[in-house]
Structures are given as C-alpha cells and as structure tokens.
Scaffold this active site. Structure first.
Site, PDB file in Angstrom:
ATOM      1  N   HIS A  33       0.839  -1.203   0.000  1.00 38.83           N
ATOM      2  CA  HIS A  33       0.000   0.000   0.000  1.00 38.83           C
ATOM      3  C   HIS A  33       0.877   1.258   0.000  1.00 38.83           C
ATOM      4  O   HIS A  33       1.901   1.323   0.684  1.00 38.83           O
ATOM      5  CB  HIS A  33      -0.916   0.031   1.218  1.00 38.83           C
ATOM      6  CG  HIS A  33      -2.121  -0.830   1.080  1.00 38.83           C
ATOM      7  ND1 HIS A  33      -3.081  -0.648   0.105  1.00 38.83           N
ATOM      8  CD2 HIS A  33      -2.533  -1.905   1.813  1.00 38.83           C
ATOM      9  CE1 HIS A  33      -4.043  -1.543   0.237  1.00 38.83           C
ATOM     10  NE2 HIS A  33      -3.738  -2.322   1.270  1.00 38.83           N
TER      11      HIS A  33
ATOM     12  N   CYS B 292       0.217   1.791  -5.743  1.00 37.11           N
ATOM     13  CA  CYS B 292      -0.788   2.608  -6.434  1.00 37.11           C
ATOM     14  C   CYS B 292      -0.303   4.040  -6.565  1.00 37.11           C
ATOM     15  O   CYS B 292       0.479   4.530  -5.758  1.00 37.11           O
ATOM     16  CB  CYS B 292      -2.113   2.583  -5.686  1.00 37.11           C
ATOM     17  SG  CYS B 292      -2.863   0.967  -5.532  1.00 37.11           S
TER      18      CYS B 292
ATOM     19  N   ARG C  89      -0.474   2.540 -11.514  1.00 40.71           N
ATOM     20  CA  ARG C  89       0.540   1.855 -10.725  1.00 40.71           C
ATOM     21  C   ARG C  89       1.890   2.538 -10.921  1.00 40.71           C
ATOM     22  O   ARG C  89       2.183   3.072 -11.981  1.00 40.71           O
ATOM     23  CB  ARG C  89       0.668   0.375 -11.146  1.00 40.71           C
ATOM     24  CG  ARG C  89      -0.583  -0.447 -10.962  1.00 40.71           C
ATOM     25  CD  ARG C  89      -0.920  -0.621  -9.474  1.00 40.71           C
ATOM     26  NE  ARG C  89      -2.085  -1.479  -9.289  1.00 40.71           N
ATOM     27  CZ  ARG C  89      -3.311  -1.027  -9.167  1.00 40.71           C
ATOM     28  NH1 ARG C  89      -3.551   0.282  -9.252  1.00 40.71           N
ATOM     29  NH2 ARG C  89      -4.308  -1.861  -8.977  1.00 40.71           N
TER      30      ARG C  89
END
Length: 401
Positions: free
Chosen positions: A300, A369, A378
C-alpha cells in the site's frame, strides 16, 4: 370673644361717665396725644409695642371688641412685636377627608422616611406617592407600588385587555397553522440525511487515514518480531510457504522501512501492513534465493501501514535489502516507472519490460498505487541484486551504516 380688660373689672364706672362733666374733653384729648406720641416712640425703638390710635387705658378708651391679638412673647411679657398684625377673621378649617368626610389627625411620617424632617415632602421626593390626599388616594398609590395585597407589583393586563378563552374549533385551527408544512418536513429530513452522511464520511476518512495505519503498524510489527523469534529458535525452515504466511523482512534504509513479506497479494496480507509476494497463477514471480528471476512484491502507498508511500523518492543506487532465515539479499535501485496501467503485468516478467534490463538476472520489482489516495494507476520501482550475504557473517553494510 376677647377677655375682659383689667380696667373694666376695677372701674365700675366704665361706660357711665358723661362727656358733659367739666374737664372730661380735655382729659380725653390729652390721652389721644399720649397715644400718638407713644406710637412714634415705638417706631423709632424696634421691639417696643406701639399702641394704636385711640387706645388710652388711663382714659378708658380700648380698641374694638372684634379685634384679637396673639399672646405676648416670653421675652417681653405684656408687649407685642412691632410687625404684629391682627389674625384673619376667617376661621381655620382642617383638610377634609375625601373618603369619610370627617376630620382626622395627620398620619405620622412613614417608616424609613426622612429621619430629620419627617415631612410629607420628603416622601413625595422619594417617589412613594403623593404628599397629600385621602385614604383612597393612598390606597391606590400602594396598589401601584406593591400590588393588590402588598406583594409583587400587579403586572396583569386590565380585564378588558385579556383575551377570552379560545373555542375548540379556533384552538384546532391555530394548532394546524403551527404545524410545519410538507416542504418544511422534507427539507428537515434532507438536512438530517446530509448531516448524517457527512458525519459518517468523516468517521470513515478518520478510520482510513488514521486508525488503519495504527492497526497495520501494530500487526506488521508483531509479525516481524514473530519471524525473528522463530528464526532464532530454529522453528521455521526454508521452503514453500502458505498464503498469508510471512517468510522474509524487507528493509529500505533511506525510507526507514522495516516490514514483513508474506506469501500472496490479497487484502488479508496487504491490509495488515505487510508486503505481499506475487506467487499465484500467471503473476507468480521468483524467490530471492533463485539463481535467476524477478522477485515481485506489492504494498500500500496510503493507509493500512502505507509501507510504499515514499518509494518515489528512491534514487538509483539506494539499497533495498531482503532478510530471510539464512541470508541477506542486497539490491540496488536502478530505475522507476512513475505511471502505468494496472493491467501492465509485463513489469513482472523475468526480464521486466521498461526496466532497462536486457538479459536474465536477479531482480526485484516494487509495485504500488498512484496517485496518492487512489488506485487508478501503478508505480513501479526496479532493483538489481548486488550482494548475497549469509546471516552467519552478520548484517550487510547497507543495514549497519
């Protein structure tokens, strides 16, 4: 009626003398002259009573019976002030009571009044009411000041100004008029929905940006501590790992990142603050111990521990270290792809497309991300292995310095 003069009591011949007696007129004229001279002398000497013309007690001549005089002063008995004037012939009448039409004794000054004078004027100056008036006037003034029975002032409206009780029909009509209309009810409901939605969104944002990080950091820290304990005790052996099972620790010294690596890239792995290894299906990548291949991991960038939030700040040559039970694998950052589509899986190939590598080797790929707080695109960071160091030889220089 005035009292009898002493001369009248002693002289029994008063009023019986006749002016026809020889020498009577001469005696009378001398008395008149004596009275005039006495009056002139009194005017030149203040404080001495001047008899009026015609007053001659030695001749038996007195003022009119209708005239009355005030009593003599204490300092001059029998004498009268020079400025004395006869009292008015009209009798004094006391004030008439408006209520009882009877004489009365004036009331004493009210309590708390002027202690020096005690006069009605002082009460009038204080605003307690009129200085004069009968009992009815005083009673009205007391009602205005203290109410009907001496309590609080009577602020009730007059009888003619009070409203009559409403009828049942009129009361219902006014109650219906006070009820909000459909538009008001609808606007209130919409407002409450907006407020509730806003509160829920605020709570959700707080949960995502703050609470998930706290919880993920705690979970990842516990997992890393558990791995190191197991390695020290020899409970774990190298080999195949189950999905979600931690097997390595990722170190990025420049970003102060220390995070465990688990098998798989599911939410159960990433949302716990860990980095996931692509190990399923067509996206399966090599392990760090393989002689060739691309070791691909995901993490993340925001929320849930956000281990890859600042990987865009890495520069070529920055170390990236993977720690396992037996080895330290040291990579050097080589290139970055700021934006690409999520469907671009070629970045995980054994020779990653767009990385600049042209032949097989031992590579690492970090994916996350972008932009921040979205998952639309991405970001890719590549590195190349430069050192493999057994744990028995201690930590590599990248972790020591």
């Amino acid at each position: 009626m005035t009292a009898l003069r002493p001369e009248r009591e002693s002289d029994t011949s008063y009023g019986q003398q006749s002016y026809g007696v020889p020498g009577a007129f001469e005696e009378w004229s001398e008395g008149v002259a004596y009275g005039a001279s006495s009056q002139a002398a009194a005017q030149s000497q203040p404080g001495v009573y001047a008899p009026e013309p015609g007053y001659a007690p030695e001749l038996g001549v007195y003022p009119s019976e209708s005239e009355s005089y005030a009593p003599a002063s204490e300092s001059h008995p029998g004498a009268y002030p020079a400025s004395y004037e006869p009292l008015s012939e009209e009798p004094y009448l006391p004030p008439v009571d408006e209520e009882t039409v009877a004489l009365r004794i004036p009331d004493p000054p009210p309590a708390g009044g002027d202690a020096l004078s005690g006069s009605p004027a002082s009460s009038a100056a204080r605003g307690d009411g009129p200085a004069h008036g009968g009992r009815a006037a005083r009673r009205k003034a007391a009602k205005r000041r203290h109410g009907r029975h001496g309590g609080a002032p009577d602020t009730r409206a007059p009888q003619e100004e009070r409203r009559a009780p409403l009828s049942r029909v009129e009361a219902r009509r006014q109650a219906r008029a006070r009820r909000p209309g459909p538009a008001v009810v609808a606007s209130r409901a919409i407002g409450e929905v907006f407020i509730t939605t806003g509160v829920l969104m605020l709570l959700f944002v707080t949960y995502q940006l703050w609470w998930t990080n706290i919880r993920a950091h705690a979970q990842a820290g516990n997992e890393a501590s558990s791995l190191q304990s197991d390695w020290a005790s020899g409970k774990r052996n190298p080999g195949a790992f189950e999905p979600g099972q931690g097997f390595a620790i990722l170190h990025i010294p420049k970003l102060d990142v220390v995070v465990p690596i688990a098998e798989g890239t599911s939410k159960g792995v990433l949302d716990r603050g860990m980095v996931g290894h692509y190990a399923e299906g067509a996206l399966k990548t090599a392990m760090p111990g393989d002689k060739t291949g691309n070791f691909g991991v995901a993490g993340h960038r925001n929320t849930h521990g956000e281990p890859f939030r600042y990987i865009n700040k890495l520069s070529p040559g920055d170390p990236i270290v993977v720690e396992t039970q037996d080895e330290y694998y040291v990579y050097k950052m080589s290139s970055i792809l700021p934006v690409t589509q999520p469907s671009n899986t070629s970045v995980l190939n054994p020779v990653p497309a767009g990385s600049g590598f042209t032949k097989p080797g031992r590579y690492i790929t970090l994916t996350t991300c972008t932009p921040e707080f979205t998952s639309k695109y991405r970001m890719i960071v590549w590195g190349k292995m430069v050192e493999e160091r057994p744990r028995s030889k201690g930590k590599p220089d990248a972790l020591v310095s």
